[in-house]
Design a protein around this motif. Structure first.
Motif, PDB file in Angstrom:
ATOM      1  N   PHE A   9       0.872  -1.263  -0.068  1.00  0.00           N
ATOM      2  CA  PHE A   9       0.089   0.097   0.064  1.00  0.00           C
ATOM      3  C   PHE A   9       0.739   1.196  -0.088  1.00  0.00           C
ATOM      4  O   PHE A   9       2.151   1.272   0.312  1.00  0.00           O
ATOM      5  CB  PHE A   9      -1.000  -0.043   1.033  1.00  0.00           C
ATOM      6  N   ALA A  32      -8.779  -8.062   0.582  1.00  0.00           N
ATOM      7  CA  ALA A  32      -7.660  -7.227  -0.227  1.00  0.00           C
ATOM      8  C   ALA A  32      -7.891  -7.359  -1.886  1.00  0.00           C
ATOM      9  O   ALA A  32      -7.779  -6.419  -2.607  1.00  0.00           O
ATOM     10  CB  ALA A  32      -6.469  -7.676   0.367  1.00  0.00           C
ATOM     11  N   VAL A  46      -6.064   0.354   5.383  1.00  0.00           N
ATOM     12  CA  VAL A  46      -5.446  -0.649   6.220  1.00  0.00           C
ATOM     13  C   VAL A  46      -5.177  -0.263   7.719  1.00  0.00           C
ATOM     14  O   VAL A  46      -5.119   0.926   8.065  1.00  0.00           O
ATOM     15  CB  VAL A  46      -3.838  -0.792   5.680  1.00  0.00           C
ATOM     16  N   LEU A 111      -4.322   0.308  -0.876  1.00  0.00           N
ATOM     17  CA  LEU A 111      -3.929  -0.905  -1.313  1.00  0.00           C
ATOM     18  C   LEU A 111      -3.757  -0.564  -2.767  1.00  0.00           C
ATOM     19  O   LEU A 111      -4.224  -0.266  -3.629  1.00  0.00           O
ATOM     20  CB  LEU A 111      -4.807  -1.969  -0.879  1.00  0.00           C
TER      21      LEU A 111
END
Length: 116
Positions: A9, A32, A46, A111
């Protein structure tokens, strides 16, 4: 049990810098992948608990996120938000008043890719 899978990320507040996370849970890995495909558009940032230990997969940093604590969120409290470079520079303070309990939830985390 899932095969450990690495994802990267970035944060706009740290241009050109990637942070790598290791996911070990099938549901979290699937989540994800839905983020990366564009299917998941809400819980995309995250969150996890910092472990003050370098990992080979993340050599730029002296810490990593505990894989069993990593989740994705849409909204989180401000006290766990920080820039990845700032966390590295102030790692000795993490877990106290700075990032209490070692929880890190960078609000601008995005991400970017699954690492093969």
């Amino acid at each position: 049990m899932a095969k450990a899978t690495l994802f990267a990320f970035t944060q706009p507040s740290s241009p050109g810098v990637e942070f790598f996370i290791e996911l070990t849970d099938d549901n979290t890995i699937a989540h994800a992948r839905r983020i990366l495909s564009g299917e998941e558009q809400h819980e995309v940032h995250v969150h996890g608990r910092i472990i003050k230990q370098r990992k080979d997969y993340n050599p730029r940093f002296s810490f990593h996120l505990d894989p069993v604590t990593i989740r994705f969120f849409s909204v989180a409290i401000e006290v766990c938000d920080a820039n990845m470079v700032y966390v590295e520079d102030h790692l000795d303070e993490a877990g106290g008043a700075f990032l209490p309990g070692g929880h890190w939830c960078p609000w601008d985390s995005r991400l970017t890719r699954e690492v093969k």
